[in-house]
Design an enzyme around this catalytic site. Structure first.
Site, PDB file in Angstrom:
ATOM      1  N   LYS A  11       9.914   9.508 122.362  1.00 37.51           N
ATOM      2  CA  LYS A  11       9.136   8.855 123.424  1.00 37.51           C
ATOM      3  C   LYS A  11       9.823   9.075 124.773  1.00 37.51           C
ATOM      4  CE  LYS A  11       6.943   4.313 124.300  1.00 37.51           C
ATOM      5  NZ  LYS A  11       6.860   2.901 123.817  1.00 37.51           N
ATOM      6  N   SER A  41       4.058  -1.884 120.234  1.00 35.68           N
ATOM      7  CA  SER A  41       3.917  -0.528 120.768  1.00 35.68           C
ATOM      8  C   SER A  41       4.274   0.595 119.802  1.00 35.68           C
ATOM      9  CB  SER A  41       4.746  -0.370 122.045  1.00 35.68           C
ATOM     10  OG  SER A  41       4.035  -0.903 123.138  1.00 35.68           O
ATOM     11  N   SER A  94       2.045   1.348 123.217  1.00 34.26           N
ATOM     12  CA  SER A  94       2.389   2.331 124.226  1.00 34.26           C
ATOM     13  C   SER A  94       2.964   3.632 123.676  1.00 34.26           C
ATOM     14  CB  SER A  94       3.397   1.726 125.202  1.00 34.26           C
ATOM     15  OG  SER A  94       4.636   1.475 124.548  1.00 34.26           O
TER      16      SER A  94
END
Ligand SMILES: [Mg+2]
Ligand SMILES: [Zn+2]
Lengths: 494, 97, 483
Positions: free
Chosen positions: A84, A183, A159
């Site tokens: 990420k 997330s 996310s």
């Protein structure tokens, strides 16, 4: 072996079937073959690198330009890793999905990424995300939305949407993300993969660009439970650079359970009851959830309702605590030391205010405003202070529930993947995505999301939560269920 | 509920420049969210200890031993305005803190 | 109408002390002073995204020692907060500090109560460079993060001070106490000791506090005294003319002697304190407490009391010595070296200022060529009248320059005291003095003892100070009584 053949177009032309075979290997299988020298790590890396570079999901914000230096060793044997964007990676863009950090290349690497590299997982690429991890659809990225590989008109969740889409779409064998209020779990659910939010403190936060410090946790996103366990086993551990990190008691074992005899599952009616109202669970999601409960019973588990009386207030507490912490965490983006600067020749305050106005997207601004307000003079007790007390009550609720149940189970998300743009107009509607995931975040306990089936051709997520540091047992339970469910994610990789 | 003046005050504290449309939208959106989170006021929280960490840790410290610093080049590598080995900024008024 | 109310000032001090650890408060960067800018930084103290703070254990130990020295209550479990404000010297947009649960509460130093002592991190240094930056037509500053993150202890006194002089004296006591603890350089010029003052005035004898103003960062003892004095005058003038004092922060300009307001009212700060989620509560264990107790030396105030009580020193002399740990240590070494230290305690103490005068007030006597044994020996010779005071000063000068043994120097240079049995011819010189000034001799015979001064002076000149003043006086009176 393929590596004997010269020529750089080998992958593109001759090796197409080999590539397909390679990317159909789960990470644990690939690791075994790498150790047995049945496959070549460079080839495996390139197979994914080519797919990631040709990414049509907008899942990646950066892809490694070349294979890693040979000689990488470690138990993971060279399986590439998608990371990420918000994990700092030395010399590689680390932007947390924000234009305010566009092109930012940190001088150091996050502890978790270093640990995985040492274990033999080289960096494949950086994945798209909601800006500063604030979002549940990945539509808040400063670098464009990510598309769900099951249906490209739909969101992948967020996310960690880029990580989830990359794994589900076969652009990466596995990925790491972060979970603050859901997330990892929610995008894993919407993309039909396995995601784990570990116990708070289990994985170092050092080098993770912070959203809400008391909630943020790194975790794995993988195609199946075994891969998730394997990846997580190399992520946990005490880090002296993170004061909130804890030595993981024991080891994360690879799951083996074939049944669920004696396992007591609690279904919190406070979260799951009723299909009406704003948090209503979609019928298709409920069906899949109920079917999974029947499967669990078939494997020997007992399933009964349980109470988490304060859990319905978790969302409110979460949307005070997380923005409050974020408002301070994001104060460092001020145009002085790195990142965007606007109006540099104006006075200082104008430079600050315009830089931040230009660099942050609307959702980030909203949360900074909300958090600043919740901490401001005269409102602290009513908002932030009260939310921290609710947090105590929620943790107490879970403690009480775990005296009677081994695990708490809920649907991960009330919905399957929704159309792009469907919820962007109403921030609150978007926040309700997290209704079933934030209670565990506030309590700091581990939770797994795993695919329980399809509804209307879209994956449904099943969430299991356990007491702090119960990851191994939790994953074992998920594994037994996984075998019974037999979810097939190949369609998304096609 | 938030009003326009409060929104402007908070925006100033947060160093976020908002135009008129922003202020209007922000006032409505934040009020809507606050209406929802206000429900926690229904709870009786008297005497409840606040939790600021989910982990029960205390007394974490490091020894007073130096570790290597960044080179000045590395420290300044991303600076928007490197000047004389430092980070250039518009001069502020006297004292911030 | 003239308001003739008498006003009394009420002053409290807030002191920031940089701790003398090796590394910064929350990261492993080593501390520095005067190094090239931005050469002591890391992701933590630069506030880079993703970096996290970890508490320096030694800084905590130092804070505990300070708390013990100030008789504070040490908090077993204290909390770090974030204090939010935007300024280029604050890389994270907040300072990690302590708020409602500081590491030390209450206490006392001298006659001033301590409110609290807490740990925090220092800010970066901002240097104004004018328009020379890249961007023309705009006023620039440059930030240097070397200082950023230096461990600080903030000491807040109760408003127990009532004059600028008292504030000065108390800050001096605090400084020597901290220096004795070895936790800080406490150097105002270098910024390792910084002082803000809260000042208000009220009708004399009142109990309620008036509106206070905050005077920021007075960077020397003299400025502190002058700044506080100026502010007391300003507030008193305001009240006398019927105007209110406005709560504000003021900056004292020592050049002009003027006070200027730093912030306008509408910019009132809202620091939005909340518990620092990147840190866990700070624990002070029994082991840490007892280790800190062992590390706290005898403090200056207690030492001064002991010098006074045990050695009979004058209070001022005792305080002067005790407030300079190096001088006090040297003094005690000299006492130990003397055959009968107790008997010589006052004499030796009297010689320390002479030594300091010769080596410079900042120098450590232990680093001089005068060993404690030598000073004790010299004092013993003076006490035994083996050398006159004037001659002994000369011997001390020689000792400072070359070192050595005082008795050997006295013998070598013929500086031994002259005696009146006239083996040394002292009686003859006294006779010559009387003969040279018959007027004075007559006055003395007539009972005017003041007239003896010129005769003594004559003898001292003639003997180049080797004669003992008391012995000379005795001889003059004896000769005149005979004649
Ligand atoms: Mg302070
Ligand atoms: Zn540092």
């Amino acid at each position: 072996m393929a590596s004997d053949r010269p020529g750089s177009n080998r992958l593109a032309a001759a090796a197409e079937p080999v590539v397909t075979e390679l990317i159909e290997l789960n990470a644990a299988e690939a690791a075994a073959k790498l150790r047995a020298r049945e496959i070549d790590p460079g080839e495996l890396f390139d197979a994914y690198r080519e797919r990631a570079a040709a990414d049509e999901l907008n899942a990646f914000t950066w892809v490694a330009p070349a294979r890693p230096e040979p000689g990488l060793v470690g138990p993971l044997g060279g399986i590439p890793l998608a990371v990420k964007d918000l994990f700092c990676t030395e010399g590689v863009p680390s932007q947390s999905g924000s234009r305010i950090l566009e092109g930012y290349r940190p001088p150091y690497t996050a502890t978790v990424v270093s640990a995985l590299r040492r274990a033999g997982a080289p960096l494949l690429g950086k994945t798209n995300q909601d800006e500063f991890a604030m979002g549940s659809s990945n539509e808040n990225s400063g670098f464009g939305p990510v598309f769900n590989p099951w249906d490209r008109s739909r969101v992948p969740g967020g996310s960690s949407g880029g990580s989830a889409a990359a794994v589900a779409g076969g652009l990466a064998p596995w990925a790491i993300g972060t979970d603050t209020g859901g997330s990892i779990r929610q995008p894993a659910a919407l993309c039909g993969i396995v995601g784990v939010k570990p116990t708070y403190g289990a994985c170092s936060r050092y080098g993770m660009i912070a959203f809400a410090s008391s909630l943020d946790q790194a975790g794995p996103l993988a195609r199946d439970v075994t891969d998730a366990a394997l990846l997580l086993s190399h992520m946990v551990g005490h880090d002296q650079l993170d004061s909130t990190s804890v030595a993981f008691p024991g080891r994360i074992e690879l799951p083996t359970a074939q049944d669920l005899k004696g396992i007591r599952l609690g279904v919190p009616e406070d979260l799951v009851a009723g299909t009406d109202g704003e948090t209503g669970i979609e019928p298709g999601v409920r069906e899949s959830f109920e079917a999974t409960l029947r499967l669990a019973e078939g494997l020997g588990a007992t399933v009964s309702p349980c109470r988490l009386p304060h859990a319905p207030h978790a969302l409110s507490a979460y949307y005070l605590i997380a923005p409050a912490e974020a408002s301070a965490n994001l104060a460092r983006f001020d145009g002085v030391r790195y990142g965007l600067r606007v109006a540099g020749d104006a006075d200082l305050e104008t430079m600050y205010s315009r830089t931040r106005a230009a660099g942050f997207g609307p959702e980030v601004k909203r949360r900074i405003m909300l958090g600043t307000y919740a901490l401001s003079s005269g409102y602290y007790d009513a908002y932030y202070g009260a939310a921290q007390k609710v947090r105590t009550k929620i943790a107490d609720d879970f403690r009480a529930a775990f005296t009677e149940f081994d695990f708490i189970v809920t649907p991960t998300s009330p919905w399957t993947a929704f159309e792009l743009g469907a919820k962007t107009a109403d921030p609150l509607a978007m926040y309700l995505n997290d209704f079933c995931t934030v209670p565990m975040s506030l309590a700091g306990i581990p939770a797994v999301s795993m695919p329980s089936g399809l509804s209307g051709g879209l994956p449904v997520g099943f969430q299991l939560a356990g007491p702090a540091f119960s990851e191994s047992r939790l994953l074992d339970t998920a594994y037994a269920l996984e075998q019974a469910i037999g979810f097939d994610g190949r369609a998304a990789r096609a | 509920m938030l009003d326009r003046a409060q929104v402007l005050h908070v925006a100033r504290l947060a160093r976020l420049e908002l135009d008129d449309d922003d202020v209007e939208r922000m006032t409505a959106e934040l009020s809507h969210v606050l209406d929802h989170v206000d429900r926690i006021r229904e709870l009786d929280l008297d005497g409840v200890e606040p939790t600021s960490h989910a982990v029960d840790l205390a007394g974490v410290m490091r020894p007073d031993e130096p570790v290597p610093c960044l080179s000045r080049e590395a420290a300044l590598a991303q600076a928007p305005e490197p000047v004389d080995g430092g980070f250039g900024v518009p001069s502020p008024g006297p004292s911030g803190e | 109408m003239t308001d003739v109310t008498e006003y009394e000032p009420v002053i409290g001090l807030e002191i920031h002390v940089q701790l003398k650890t090796r590394t910064k408060m929350f990261c492993g960067c080593d501390l520095s002073f005067g190094d090239p800018p931005n050469t002591h930084t890391c992701p933590v103290c630069l506030g880079l995204p993703g970096a996290l703070p970890v508490v320096n254990a030694r800084a905590v130990d130092f804070a505990i020692m300070i708390g013990l020295a100030l008789e504070s209550e040490i908090t077993p479990r204290s909390i770090f907060h974030r204090k939010n404000y935007f300024y280029p010297d604050s890389p994270k947009g907040y300072q990690i500090s302590q708020y409602d649960v500081p590491i030390c509460r209450g206490g006392r130093l001298g006659d001033v109560r301590i409110h609290r002592v807490h740990l925090e991190e220092d800010a970066a240094k901002l240097v104004h460079v004018g328009e020379s930056g890249r961007i023309h037509g705009s006023d620039r500053s440059v930030v240097d993060f070397n200082r950023c993150g230096t461990p600080l202890v903030e000491i807040v006194s109760e408003p127990d001070l009532h004059s600028p002089q008292q504030a000065h004296e108390w800050l001096t006591l605090l400084r020597v106490t901290l220096r004795q603890l070895g936790v800080s350089d406490v150097n105002m010029d270098e910024g390792s000791l910084r002082c803000d003052a809260n000042v208000s005035v009220r009708p004399a004898g009142g109990t309620e506090l008036g509106t206070k103003t905050e005077l920021k960062n007075m960077n020397s003892f003299r400025f502190l005294e002058r700044g506080v004095h100026a502010e007391i005058t300003r507030q008193t003038d305001l009240l006398r003319s019927g105007q209110p004092v406005v709560q504000e922060t003021l900056h004292f300009d020592p050049g002009s002697g003027r006070l200027t307001s730093l912030r306008s009212k509408e910019e009132a700060h809202d620091y939005r304190y909340f518990p620092e989620p990147d840190l866990v509560p700070l624990l002070v264990t029994d082991a840490m407490l007892s280790a800190a107790r062992d590390d706290v030396p005898e403090l200056p105030a207690a030492r001064a009391d002991r010098f006074e009580a045990a050695f009979g020193l004058h209070p001022d002399r005792a305080r002067d010595l005790a407030f300079r740990a190096d001088q006090a240590d040297y003094y005690e070494q000299a006492l130990a070296a003397a055959a009968d230290g107790r008997a010589l305690a006052v004499e030796i103490a009297n010689w320390i200022p002479h030594l300091v005068e010769r080596i410079g007030s900042d120098a450590d006597p232990a680093a001089s060529r005068v060993t404690p044994e030598a000073l004790a020996g010299l004092a013993a010779m003076v006490a035994a009248r083996e050398v006159s005071r004037d001659a002994a000063r000369e011997v001390l000068t020689t000792l400072v320059a070359d070192g050595g043994d005082p008795r050997a120097i006295v013998e070598r240079d013929g500086l031994g005291a002259l005696s009146g049995d006239d083996g040394d011819g002292l009686a003859a010189i006294v006779d010559a003095a009387i003969a040279a000034d018959p007027d004075a001799a007559a006055k003395i015979r007539g009972g005017n003892m003041k007239a003896i001064g010129p005769l003594v002076g004559y003898v001292m000149r003639e003997t180049k100070g080797r004669a003992d003043g008391g012995e000379v006086t005795r001889l003059i009176r004896e000769r005149l009584a005979q004649g």
